[in-house]
Enzyme design. Sequence first.
Site, PDB file in Angstrom:
ATOM      1  N   ARG A   2      -5.293  -7.618  11.838  1.00  0.00           N
ATOM      2  CA  ARG A   2      -4.304  -6.788  12.511  1.00  0.00           C
ATOM      3  C   ARG A   2      -3.549  -5.843  11.576  1.00  0.00           C
ATOM      4  O   ARG A   2      -3.456  -4.641  11.837  1.00  0.00           O
ATOM      5  CB  ARG A   2      -3.257  -7.679  13.218  1.00  0.00           C
ATOM      6  CG  ARG A   2      -3.720  -8.301  14.485  1.00  0.00           C
ATOM      7  CD  ARG A   2      -3.112  -9.695  14.623  1.00  0.00           C
ATOM      8  NE  ARG A   2      -3.828 -10.556  13.695  1.00  0.00           N
ATOM      9  CZ  ARG A   2      -4.893 -11.264  14.031  1.00  0.00           C
ATOM     10  NH1 ARG A   2      -5.269 -11.296  15.273  1.00  0.00           N
ATOM     11  NH2 ARG A   2      -5.562 -11.977  13.146  1.00  0.00           N
ATOM     12  N   THR A   3      -2.993  -6.375  10.495  1.00  0.00           N
ATOM     13  CA  THR A   3      -2.088  -5.571   9.669  1.00  0.00           C
ATOM     14  C   THR A   3      -2.833  -4.419   9.008  1.00  0.00           C
ATOM     15  O   THR A   3      -2.386  -3.274   9.048  1.00  0.00           O
ATOM     16  CB  THR A   3      -1.405  -6.466   8.619  1.00  0.00           C
ATOM     17  OG1 THR A   3      -0.905  -7.630   9.275  1.00  0.00           O
ATOM     18  CG2 THR A   3      -0.265  -5.743   7.938  1.00  0.00           C
TER      19      THR A   3
ATOM     20  N   LYS B 112     -12.930  -8.919 -11.803  1.00  0.00           N
ATOM     21  CA  LYS B 112     -13.301  -9.010 -13.230  1.00  0.00           C
ATOM     22  C   LYS B 112     -12.088  -9.362 -14.079  1.00  0.00           C
ATOM     23  O   LYS B 112     -12.104  -9.194 -15.292  1.00  0.00           O
ATOM     24  CB  LYS B 112     -13.900  -7.678 -13.694  1.00  0.00           C
ATOM     25  CG  LYS B 112     -15.142  -7.251 -12.928  1.00  0.00           C
ATOM     26  CD  LYS B 112     -15.596  -5.881 -13.423  1.00  0.00           C
ATOM     27  CE  LYS B 112     -16.617  -5.258 -12.497  1.00  0.00           C
ATOM     28  NZ  LYS B 112     -16.791  -3.819 -12.774  1.00  0.00           N
TER      29      LYS B 112
ATOM     30  N   ARG C 161      -0.660  -6.292   0.491  1.00  0.00           N
ATOM     31  CA  ARG C 161      -0.580  -7.716   0.865  1.00  0.00           C
ATOM     32  C   ARG C 161      -1.032  -8.530  -0.332  1.00  0.00           C
ATOM     33  O   ARG C 161      -2.068  -8.228  -0.935  1.00  0.00           O
ATOM     34  CB  ARG C 161      -1.452  -8.019   2.083  1.00  0.00           C
ATOM     35  CG  ARG C 161      -1.581  -9.524   2.335  1.00  0.00           C
ATOM     36  CD  ARG C 161      -2.250  -9.843   3.626  1.00  0.00           C
ATOM     37  NE  ARG C 161      -1.382  -9.538   4.760  1.00  0.00           N
ATOM     38  CZ  ARG C 161      -1.654  -9.880   6.017  1.00  0.00           C
ATOM     39  NH1 ARG C 161      -2.758 -10.538   6.302  1.00  0.00           N
ATOM     40  NH2 ARG C 161      -0.819  -9.579   6.984  1.00  0.00           N
TER      41      ARG C 161
ATOM     42  N   HIS D 123       7.170 -10.579   5.726  1.00  0.00           N
ATOM     43  CA  HIS D 123       6.161  -9.761   6.409  1.00  0.00           C
ATOM     44  C   HIS D 123       6.957  -8.836   7.345  1.00  0.00           C
ATOM     45  O   HIS D 123       6.999  -9.031   8.557  1.00  0.00           O
ATOM     46  CB  HIS D 123       5.195 -10.675   7.182  1.00  0.00           C
ATOM     47  CG  HIS D 123       3.964 -10.004   7.711  1.00  0.00           C
ATOM     48  ND1 HIS D 123       3.757  -8.632   7.682  1.00  0.00           N
ATOM     49  CD2 HIS D 123       2.857 -10.527   8.312  1.00  0.00           C
ATOM     50  CE1 HIS D 123       2.574  -8.361   8.233  1.00  0.00           C
ATOM     51  NE2 HIS D 123       2.016  -9.489   8.611  1.00  0.00           N
TER      52      HIS D 123
HETATM   53  N1   CP Z   1      -0.235 -11.106  11.957  1.00  0.00           N
HETATM   54  C1   CP Z   1      -0.950 -10.726  10.882  1.00  0.00           C
HETATM   55  O1   CP Z   1      -0.427 -10.421   9.817  1.00  0.00           O
HETATM   56  O2   CP Z   1      -2.313 -10.708  11.109  1.00  0.00           O
HETATM   57  P1   CP Z   1      -3.432 -10.363  10.000  1.00  0.00           P
HETATM   58  O3   CP Z   1      -3.381 -11.439   8.979  1.00  0.00           O
HETATM   59  O4   CP Z   1      -4.729 -10.313  10.765  1.00  0.00           O
HETATM   60  O5   CP Z   1      -3.078  -9.025   9.404  1.00  0.00           O
END
Ligand code: CP
Length: 305
Positions: free
Chosen positions: A54-55, A82, A104, A132
């Site tokens: 999603r993100t 590496k 992320r 998040h």
């Molecule tokens: N909710 C969320 O962060 O989903 P993903 O890990 O798929 O990005």
Amino acid sequence: HRHLLGIEGLSRPEIEHLLDRADAAVDISRQVEKKRSTLRGRTQINLFFEPSTRTQSSFELAGKRLGADVMNMSVASSSVKKGETLIDTAATLNAMRPDIIVVRHHAAGAVHLLARKVDCAVVNAGDGAHEHPTQALLDALTIRRNKGRIEGLRVAICGDVLHSRVARSNIILLQALGARVRVIGPSTLIPAGIARFGVEVFTDMRAGLDGCDIVMMLRLQRERMNGSFVPSVKEYFRYFGLDGDKLARAAPDALVMHPGPMNRGVEIASDVADGAQSLIREQVEMGVAVRMAVLDVLASHLPNA
Ligand code: CP
């Protein structure tokens, strides 16, 4: 703010401004012609050290809808494999003169560290069990559009709160907007001292759900449980899985949310996830809108904007 590293540090008017901008982005995304030119000429790099459906895809779509050139850095096939460090990777990408990097990372605080090493705007797309922020914003947008308000709502955040950056960002944001937040889960998956954040803590799910307006479910994050207590799926579902019977304890018009990815039959029953009270698909749509709003606001603070 030059970056979006967390909900912590944002004021209520700043949060509400982002939600208002995101409302407008929902309208754009529902049109046939979705493309805007706010970010034309800008370069956005998505740098994901952890998996995402999603993100990452919604940040990519959001950037493209605003006219940016978007590059998805494939960490799995990069020189990170590496042994290149996070900071060297950041410095390398920085030399290519991006305007925005979306990151992320599995370590809490890694995104803050990276933000100090680059010249561009940085967005936290999830750092360890820390924050998040765009997930909390999209959750708040989904709630506001369905309930008309956040002030005064009773919100239950249920499950593996200990390992959840989603829970942490949501607790900060929802309380900043006047919601009353409860956390529900086995005591082994509730962070010690969480009550000091002003939340009520329940280890009995039925008692915790009593009268709640929003039921937000969390995934059991086994990948962060290295060696510590891992509950059995069957037992976990029995006590902490959201099924119709437990949901009946919440308010009659309660709405069900889940940030995804869902593990059906572990923290949530399939019929509830797909049921009339579920907002799970709508959360995904709001994710694109919120990320458009965030990119838009950060772009307006870029040099030469
Ligand atoms: N909710 C969320 O962060 O989903 P993903 O890990 O798929 O990005």
